[in-house]
Write a protein that holds these residues in place. Structure first.
Motif, PDB file in Angstrom:
ATOM      1  N   ASP A 236       0.867  -1.188   0.000  1.00  7.79           N
ATOM      2  CA  ASP A 236       0.000   0.000   0.000  1.00  7.79           C
ATOM      3  C   ASP A 236       0.898   1.231   0.000  1.00  7.79           C
ATOM      4  OD1 ASP A 236      -1.887   1.952   0.439  1.00  7.79           O
ATOM      5  OD2 ASP A 236      -2.215   1.428   2.554  1.00  7.79           O
ATOM      6  N   TRP A 237       1.068   1.847  -1.163  1.00  3.33           N
ATOM      7  CA  TRP A 237       2.034   2.943  -1.315  1.00  3.33           C
ATOM      8  C   TRP A 237       1.404   4.304  -1.114  1.00  3.33           C
ATOM      9  CZ3 TRP A 237       7.315   3.034  -2.400  1.00  3.33           C
ATOM     10  CH2 TRP A 237       7.915   1.776  -2.535  1.00  3.33           C
ATOM     11  N   LEU A 238       2.055   5.102  -0.291  1.00  2.75           N
ATOM     12  CA  LEU A 238       1.701   6.520  -0.116  1.00  2.75           C
ATOM     13  C   LEU A 238       2.727   7.364  -0.867  1.00  2.75           C
ATOM     14  CD1 LEU A 238       0.185   8.873   1.483  1.00  2.75           C
ATOM     15  CD2 LEU A 238       2.060   8.685   3.141  1.00  2.75           C
ATOM     16  N   ILE A 239       2.247   8.309  -1.679  1.00  2.00           N
ATOM     17  CA  ILE A 239       3.154   9.292  -2.272  1.00  2.00           C
ATOM     18  C   ILE A 239       2.694  10.683  -1.844  1.00  2.00           C
ATOM     19  CG2 ILE A 239       1.880   9.366  -4.487  1.00  2.00           C
ATOM     20  CD1 ILE A 239       4.613   9.929  -5.867  1.00  2.00           C
ATOM     21  N   ILE A 240       3.660  11.505  -1.430  1.00  2.00           N
ATOM     22  CA  ILE A 240       3.383  12.900  -1.100  1.00  2.00           C
ATOM     23  C   ILE A 240       4.348  13.749  -1.916  1.00  2.00           C
ATOM     24  CG2 ILE A 240       3.515  14.685   0.693  1.00  2.00           C
ATOM     25  CD1 ILE A 240       2.482  12.667   2.695  1.00  2.00           C
ATOM     26  N   VAL A 241       3.802  14.661  -2.712  1.00  2.00           N
ATOM     27  CA  VAL A 241       4.628  15.582  -3.490  1.00  2.00           C
ATOM     28  C   VAL A 241       4.372  16.983  -2.961  1.00  2.00           C
ATOM     29  CG1 VAL A 241       5.336  16.295  -5.808  1.00  2.00           C
ATOM     30  CG2 VAL A 241       4.198  14.089  -5.482  1.00  2.00           C
ATOM     31  N   THR A 242       5.451  17.739  -2.723  1.00  3.35           N
ATOM     32  CA  THR A 242       5.294  19.073  -2.148  1.00  3.35           C
ATOM     33  C   THR A 242       6.471  19.954  -2.572  1.00  3.35           C
ATOM     34  OG1 THR A 242       4.748  20.235  -0.072  1.00  3.35           O
ATOM     35  CG2 THR A 242       6.497  18.584   0.051  1.00  3.35           C
ATOM     36  N   THR A 243       6.495  21.173  -2.040  1.00  4.26           N
ATOM     37  CA  THR A 243       7.591  22.090  -2.290  1.00  4.26           C
ATOM     38  C   THR A 243       8.040  22.705  -0.974  1.00  4.26           C
ATOM     39  OG1 THR A 243       8.331  23.898  -3.739  1.00  4.26           O
ATOM     40  CG2 THR A 243       6.162  24.136  -2.716  1.00  4.26           C
TER      41      THR A 243
END
Ligand SMILES: [Zn+2]
Length: 407
Positions: A236-243
């Motif tokens: 179960d993969w979580l991806i978080i993209v941010t700056t």
């Protein structure tokens, strides 16, 4: 999982998927620029979970105000704390306070079986901010590292318009995708820099927008690798993209100040466990406890008491915790998110800050009330210039300081 939020039956435990997480920082991309371009990978990730504007910089004109500069932003994410704690004020990273544990240290100390990885266009992320191998930073070793290419000037000589950095970001994101697909590390950080270089050089411009589109392609590689893992394995993969910060309004070449555009960031994630905090101005410091919730890593209590963020993934009880002192009365306020009317909050106070030096503080419990009350007050019998307030809820902690300016 923090607290006892999820109780699973014996059958569902055996079929439970293994949680995995990757977080990606794209350097210096303001929310308005990202939203205007609406690039496909970040759009698709957001469709699977959510997208929100977020903020960096701590609380403006407050004890935890933090410059909207890169390294202070990265370490705010890593430690879940603001500058008054992590003590990183610029990109020199002169004296980080490692007593505030970073996400890799927590993950590895709580569960030594977890496999960690970093893929980064800036070596200092690992050697200085995480402090890999340093005894004062816990002496941890990351499971895999792919970084430091910017120092390999034979392979990546300095080029006009930072084109060598564009190439390094390509190599870093390709390697992240390959490694994730082939080995499925439990916790990975991908850091890509080229967007910020184009921002500094050209400001809000076609070159900057093209760099954001490039970065989105790089994100897509990693997102694709994750999805392939989920098809092949019970994961179960979580991806978080941010700056790490926005840019100034006058042209976008600068950042570091406290203007709305510099403070306003964004978070895109595929999480299916987003809670109401995600809709109420989350901060970069919320990302670390959110990822640890997904990984079901319980943060040690003494570390958790100091974290300035609250999770937007998993159970949430309160946020926006503030304190003020009027004479001898301390007044606390918060925003309640608990749906359970009987859930309580316990209130603790200390007048010391020994934690900063790696020691412990002697907290005194001053009372408890219902979370739904959203306020609590108590009196103190002295005129100390410093109070550290901590609340404990069923699922997490929150803290705030009172710092008297005239002392
Ligand atoms: Zn930056």
């Amino acid at each position: 999982m923090i607290g006892g939020g999820l109780i699973r039956s014996a059958e569902s435990q055996t079929s439970q998927k293994t949680p995995k997480a990757v977080f990606i920082i794209l350097d210096g991309v303001p929310a308005d620029a990202l939203e205007k371009l609406d690039p496909p990978a970040i759009r698709n990730i957001s469709k699977a979970g959510g997208y929100t504007r977020a903020h960096v910089g701590g609380k403006k004109r407050n004890y935890n105000e933090t410059p909207t500069i890169s390294a202070p932003g990265y370490i705010s994410l890593l430690t879940g704390t603001w500058g008054n704690k992590h003590n990183v004020w610029d990109n020199d990273v002169a004296a980080p306070n490692y007593n505030y544990w970073n996400i890799f240290r927590i993950a590895e100390k709580v569960n030594p079986n977890l496999r960690t990885a970093i893929f980064s266009t800036w070596l200092d992320n690992r050697t200085k901010l995480i402090g890999e191998g340093l005894p004062q930073a816990g002496g941890i070793t990351l499971g895999y590292k792919f970084d430091g290419l910017e120092h390999d000037t034979a392979k990546y000589p300095r080029e006009k318009n930072a084109d060598h950095i564009r190439k390094i970001d390509e190599a870093v994101s390709n390697e992240a995708a390959r490694y994730i697909l082939e080995t499925g590390p439990d916790l990975s950080w991908v850091y890509l820099e080229f967007t910020d270089d184009m921002g500094h050089q050209f400001g809000d411009s076609p070159q900057f927008y093209q760099a954001i589109i490039n970065a989105d392609h790089q994100v897509n590689r990693i997102w694709d690798a994750m999805k392939q893992r989920e098809e092949k394995f019970n994961e179960d993969w979580l991806i978080i993209v941010t700056t790490d910060h926005g840019r100034n309004s006058a042209g976008g070449k600068e950042h570091g100040g406290q203007s709305e555009r510099e403070r306003t960031t964004w978070i895109a994630t595929n999480s299916k466990q987003l809670n109401d905090r995600f809709k109420h101005s989350p901060a970069i410091v919320d990302i670390m406890p959110s990822i640890l919730n997904h990984l079901e890593v319980k943060i040690p209590e003494d570390v958790a008491r100091e974290i300035d963020g609250v999770p937007f993934v998993g159970p949430i009880d309160l946020s926006h915790f503030t304190a003020s002192k009027d004479g001898n009365t301390i007044k606390l306020h918060w925003k309640n998110f608990s749906k359970n009317k009987t859930d309580k909050v316990e209130v603790f106070v200390t007048q010391t800050n020994h934690f900063k030096e790696g020691k412990s503080d002697d907290y005194k419990k001053v009372g408890e009330t219902l979370l739904s009350a959203e306020a609590f007050k108590f009196t103190v019998d002295n005129d100390s210039p410093f109070f550290k307030l901590v609340v404990k809820t069923p699922h997490h902690f929150a803290n705030t300081w009172i710092v008297s300016k005239n002392k």
